[in-house]
Enzyme design. Structure first.
Site, short mmCIF file in Angstrom:
data_model
loop_
_atom_site.label_atom_id
_atom_site.label_comp_id
_atom_site.label_asym_id
_atom_site.label_seq_id
_atom_site.Cartn_x
_atom_site.Cartn_y
_atom_site.Cartn_z
N ILE A 1 -7.60 -9.43 -11.71
CA ILE A 1 -8.01 -8.86 -12.99
C ILE A 1 -9.51 -8.56 -12.89
O ILE A 1 -10.28 -9.43 -12.46
CB ILE A 1 -7.69 -9.84 -14.15
CG1 ILE A 1 -6.17 -9.86 -14.35
CG2 ILE A 1 -8.41 -9.44 -15.43
CD1 ILE A 1 -5.68 -10.89 -15.33
N LEU A 2 -9.89 -7.35 -13.26
CA LEU A 2 -11.29 -6.98 -13.10
C LEU A 2 -12.18 -7.70 -14.10
O LEU A 2 -11.83 -7.85 -15.27
CB LEU A 2 -11.47 -5.47 -13.28
CG LEU A 2 -10.81 -4.57 -12.23
CD1 LEU A 2 -11.15 -3.11 -12.51
CD2 LEU A 2 -11.22 -4.95 -10.81
N GLY B 1 0.77 -1.25 0.00
CA GLY B 1 0.00 0.00 0.00
C GLY B 1 0.80 1.29 0.00
O GLY B 1 0.34 2.31 0.52
N THR B 2 1.97 1.29 -0.64
CA THR B 2 2.70 2.57 -0.68
C THR B 2 1.99 3.58 -1.59
O THR B 2 2.04 4.78 -1.34
CB THR B 2 4.18 2.41 -1.11
OG1 THR B 2 4.23 1.97 -2.47
CG2 THR B 2 4.92 1.43 -0.22
N ASN B 3 1.34 3.10 -2.63
CA ASN B 3 0.58 4.04 -3.47
C ASN B 3 -0.63 4.59 -2.70
O ASN B 3 -0.97 5.76 -2.83
CB ASN B 3 0.13 3.37 -4.77
CG ASN B 3 1.24 3.40 -5.81
OD1 ASN B 3 1.57 4.46 -6.34
ND2 ASN B 3 1.84 2.25 -6.09
N HIS C 1 0.09 1.10 -13.31
CA HIS C 1 0.84 -0.08 -13.77
C HIS C 1 2.31 0.32 -13.91
O HIS C 1 2.62 1.38 -14.46
CB HIS C 1 0.27 -0.57 -15.10
CG HIS C 1 0.89 -1.85 -15.55
ND1 HIS C 1 0.57 -3.08 -14.98
CD2 HIS C 1 1.85 -2.10 -16.47
CE1 HIS C 1 1.31 -4.02 -15.56
NE2 HIS C 1 2.09 -3.46 -16.47
N ASN D 1 -6.15 2.71 -12.83
CA ASN D 1 -5.17 1.72 -12.38
C ASN D 1 -3.77 2.31 -12.58
O ASN D 1 -3.53 3.07 -13.51
CB ASN D 1 -5.32 0.46 -13.25
CG ASN D 1 -4.30 -0.62 -12.89
OD1 ASN D 1 -4.07 -0.91 -11.72
ND2 ASN D 1 -3.69 -1.21 -13.90
C1 GAR Z 1 2.95 -0.97 -7.69
O1 GAR Z 1 4.24 -0.98 -8.22
C2 GAR Z 1 1.92 -1.00 -8.79
O2 GAR Z 1 2.30 -0.28 -9.93
C3 GAR Z 1 1.87 -2.47 -9.09
O3 GAR Z 1 1.87 -3.08 -7.82
C4 GAR Z 1 2.64 -2.26 -6.93
C5 GAR Z 1 1.86 -2.01 -5.68
O4 GAR Z 1 2.66 -1.38 -4.71
N1 GAR Z 1 0.71 -2.84 -9.84
C6 GAR Z 1 0.70 -3.76 -10.80
O5 GAR Z 1 1.68 -4.40 -11.11
C7 GAR Z 1 -0.64 -3.92 -11.49
N2 GAR Z 1 -0.54 -4.80 -12.61
P1 GAR Z 1 2.04 -0.75 -3.41
O6 GAR Z 1 1.18 -1.84 -2.75
O7 GAR Z 1 3.22 -0.40 -2.57
O8 GAR Z 1 1.22 0.44 -3.82
#
Ligand code: GAR
Length: 209
Positions: A94-95, A14-16, A111, A109
């Site tokens: 995948i949705l 969950g850093t995003n 990516h 999303n």
């Molecule tokens: C992120 O790098 C995001 O771009 C990727 O998962 C990570 C989640 O990090 N998403 C995908 O690869 C989607 N296909 P987070 O949990 O630290 O936010």
């Protein structure tokens, strides 16, 4: 005007999500996080939500007969919470069309590649490294029924260095993700993102001037 209510779907650390929380708290993003939903009870994302008094809910796929029922349940909760924008921030499912159709151009999303390169999986950084590209990055796009193929909202490029590992490259991309995703949410909250066919038009400068 009422603030845009966002629902964040996250499966992992969950850093995003944290970047969105921080941007909402500083006022950089003028929206409210109505709910965080995870399909994984141990996701660190849930703790991040709790620390900031954001409602969080676990909806596990094994508790439903299948993917469609699982995601229809998530969609139901998001509607109940009055969510106007769904943000996939490291959601590892995948949705299904039954989900996406409920929120047309209202699901975004992030990516970790410059789409359409290295689409469709959870290892885009490793794929970029093993392919040998010199530039990769991240993309925020609208989710449609086709995986990682909806209209692109924003992209950021990141160099691939000769001595990069998956970890070092992922960290460099992540730094950009944490800027790009809040910015995309703010642009949508302002009504500054228009969908035109398979493209989007961003109707304000991304530097805020
Ligand atoms: C992120 O790098 C995001 O771009 C990727 O998962 C990570 C989640 O990090 N998403 C995908 O690869 C989607 N296909 P987070 O949990 O630290 O936010």
């Amino acid at each position: 005007m009422a603030k845009l209510r966002i629902g964040v779907l996250a499966s992992g650390r969950g850093t995003n999500l944290q970047a969105i929380i921080d941007a909402v708290e500083t006022g950089e993003v003028e929206a409210e996080i109505a709910v965080v939903v995870s399909n994984r009870p141990r996701a660190l994302a849930l703790q991040r939500a709790m620390c900031h008094n954001i409602p969080s809910v676990v909806i596990r796929q094994p508790d439903y007969p299948g993917r469609v029922e699982h995601q229809v349940a998530i969609a139901g909760l998001l509607r109940e919470k009055g969510v106007g924008l769904v943000v996939l921030a490291g959601f590892d499912r995948i949705l299904v069309p039954e989900f996406v159709r409920q929120f047309p151009f209202r699901v975004i999303n992030i990516h970790p590649s410059l789409l359409p390169a290295f689409a469709g999986g959870l290892h885009a950084q490793a794929e970029a490294l093993s392919y040998g590209v010199k530039v990769t990055g991240c993309t925020v796009h609208f989710s449609t029924e086709e995986v990682d193929a909806g209209p692109i909202i924003l992209q950021a490029a990141v160099p691939v260095l000769d001595d990069d590992t998956v970890e070092s490259l992922s960290a460099r991309i992540l730094e950009q993700e944490h800027k790009l995703l809040p910015l995309a949410i703010q642009l949508i909250a302002e009504g500054a993102v228009e969908v035109a066919g398979r493209r989007t038009i961003v109707t304000r400068s991304q530097r805020g001037d």
